[in-house]
Design an enzyme around this catalytic site. Structure first.
Site, mmCIF file in Angstrom:
data_model
loop_
_atom_site.group_PDB
_atom_site.id
_atom_site.type_symbol
_atom_site.label_atom_id
_atom_site.label_comp_id
_atom_site.label_asym_id
_atom_site.label_seq_id
_atom_site.Cartn_x
_atom_site.Cartn_y
_atom_site.Cartn_z
ATOM 1 N N TRP A 193 0.806 -1.219 0.000
ATOM 2 C CA TRP A 193 0.000 0.000 0.000
ATOM 3 C C TRP A 193 0.836 1.264 0.000
ATOM 4 C CZ3 TRP A 193 -4.461 -0.701 -1.881
ATOM 5 C CH2 TRP A 193 -5.171 -1.890 -1.642
ATOM 6 N N ASP A 237 -1.052 6.602 6.522
ATOM 7 C CA ASP A 237 -2.161 5.739 6.114
ATOM 8 C C ASP A 237 -2.451 4.769 7.266
ATOM 9 O OD1 ASP A 237 -3.854 3.857 5.037
ATOM 10 O OD2 ASP A 237 -2.631 3.430 3.269
ATOM 11 N N LYS A 295 -12.124 -1.503 7.224
ATOM 12 C CA LYS A 295 -11.447 -2.542 7.998
ATOM 13 C C LYS A 295 -11.828 -2.497 9.476
ATOM 14 C CE LYS A 295 -8.424 -2.853 4.235
ATOM 15 N NZ LYS A 295 -7.777 -1.901 3.334
HETATM 16 C C1 LIG Z 1 -7.228 -1.420 2.171
HETATM 17 C C2 LIG Z 1 -6.098 -0.455 2.201
HETATM 18 C C3 LIG Z 1 -5.959 0.568 1.263
HETATM 19 C C4 LIG Z 1 -6.913 0.735 0.098
HETATM 20 O O1 LIG Z 1 -8.105 1.213 0.525
HETATM 21 P P1 LIG Z 1 -9.300 1.573 -0.515
HETATM 22 O O2 LIG Z 1 -10.329 2.137 0.394
HETATM 23 O O3 LIG Z 1 -9.687 0.269 -1.152
HETATM 24 O O4 LIG Z 1 -8.762 2.533 -1.508
HETATM 25 C C5 LIG Z 1 -4.911 1.462 1.395
HETATM 26 N N1 LIG Z 1 -4.021 1.347 2.397
HETATM 27 C C6 LIG Z 1 -4.105 0.365 3.317
HETATM 28 C C7 LIG Z 1 -3.102 0.292 4.419
HETATM 29 C C8 LIG Z 1 -5.140 -0.563 3.239
HETATM 30 O O5 LIG Z 1 -5.229 -1.546 4.162
#
Ligand SMILES: *Cc1c(COP(=O)(O)O)cnc(C)c1O
Length: 339
Positions: free
Chosen positions: A85, A153, A177
């Site tokens: 990511w 993030d 999540k």
């Molecule tokens: C799931 C995830 C993403 C992507 O998220 P979207 O909402 O599908 O764009 C980005 N960074 C991390 C750490 C993730 O777990």
């Protein structure tokens, strides 16, 4: 989910469902306020931060961040690449600014965290992913002092342990999540850092969205309502201290099995094991399909590893009770005995 189900067909005495109500009306505004104030309470978000509920996912924010924080394409942002990511976020940012790679652990297959992080003083911010959801690597704590604001993030570990928001310039997370359904993305940003460009798309313009209370366009109303319910539940259950304890406990249950056997193994270095996502492999890969089938027959779904890594992955988000991790731990030991 049961509460949402009970009030889905009619919200309060409105004669309408939450998904039918206007986002400008008092009923939805109450839900929006609940989501906003629960999140501020839970994470201890100071007044000088905007809280935004946007669309386009964490992936959309990877583009929006340079477009809101860097007013000139030639300026530099620093990125640590520690897995799938953070690498994608870095690639996206390259379209909108100059990227300096502050660290990259690809040589270790993203199974470690960087020993050193090199952040230039003139970078506008430093971006990293707190938890790499696919590679199962998590920063145990906020990285030591950065000369520039941290942009983080937290998509897969928001609200899973105490955090000091003022250590960060910007935090962002897709809700799906730990906080609710997919379709809403949370951005928490220090007001003083915003320098949007003229060409920044209006729906991704944090300044504009803050002025319009995330309603420059129609917000994802049902998702925000669900996030309010989940945040309320997290607070009632004891907040971040409690979910920090639970996540530690869940992680330990699974890693104890992996560490005490040659039957299973983990690619992740011990000092940066994620509390949320545990990738693991059966030493005899021919047994993996049978392992997954057996788990499913016991009601344990979603254990197939991400296509990027293969093998298995146990995800232990806030909604997974300790008893769920306990059940998986027992099944893993049982499967090994019978194999
Ligand atoms: C799931 C995830 C993403 C992507 O998220 P979207 O909402 O599908 O764009 C980005 N960074 C991390 C750490 C993730 O777990």
């Amino acid at each position: 989910m049961e509460k949402a189900q009970a009030e889905f067909a009619e919200y309060g005495a409105t004669g309408a469902s939450i998904i039918e109500l206007s986002h400008r009306g008092a009923d939805f505004m109450r839900e929006y306020q609940r989501a906003d104030s629960f999140l501020r309470e839970l994470l201890g978000i100071p007044e000088n931060y905007h809280v935004l509920f946007l669309q386009s996912g964490a992936t959309g924010q990877a583009a929006a961040i340079p477009l809101n924080l860097i007013d000139d394409k030639n300026k530099t942002a620093a990125y640590a690449v520690t897995g799938h990511w953070s690498k994608l976020a870095m690639i996206e940012a390259k379209k909108f600014c100059t990227v300096h790679i502050a660290a990259d652990t690809v040589a270790d297959n993203y199974s470690t965290l960087p020993q050193t992080i090199d952040i230039p003083d003139d970078a506008v911010y430093f971006h990293y992913a707190d938890n790499e959801t696919i590679h199962g690597v998590e920063f145990p704590a906020t990285p030591p002092s950065s000369p520039v604001p941290l942009v983080c993030d937290v998509s897969s570990n928001i609200a899973t342990r105490p955090i000091n928001v003022s250590d960060y310039g910007l935090l962002y997370a897709g809700a799906q999540k730990n906080l609710g359904p997919s379709g809403v993305t949370i951005v928490i940003v220090d007001k003083s850092l915003l320098h949007p460009r003229a060409e920044t798309p209006i729906v991704l313009n944090y300044q504009q969205q803050a002025e319009d209370k995330s309603m420059r366009n129609t917000p994802p109303t049902f998702q925000i309502y669900m996030v309010a319910l989940v945040l309320e539940w997290i607070l009632e259950e004891g907040g971040l201290e409690e979910f920090g304890r639970r996540s530690q406990q869940k992680q330990q249950l699974i890693y104890d099995v992996i560490d005490s056997s040659d039957f299973y193994h983990s690619p992740v270095a011990k000092d940066c094991r994620s509390r949320m996502n545990i990738p693991f492999f059966l030493s005899d890969d021919k047994l993996t399909a049978e392992f997954l089938r057996g788990a499913e027959s016991k009601g344990m779904i979603g254990l197939k590893g991400h296509a990027v890594l293969g093998g298995c992955r146990a995800s232990l988000y806030n909604a997974m009770p300790v008893a769920g991790a306990q059940a998986l731990s027992e099944y893993m030991q049982d499967f090994e005995r019978r194999a």
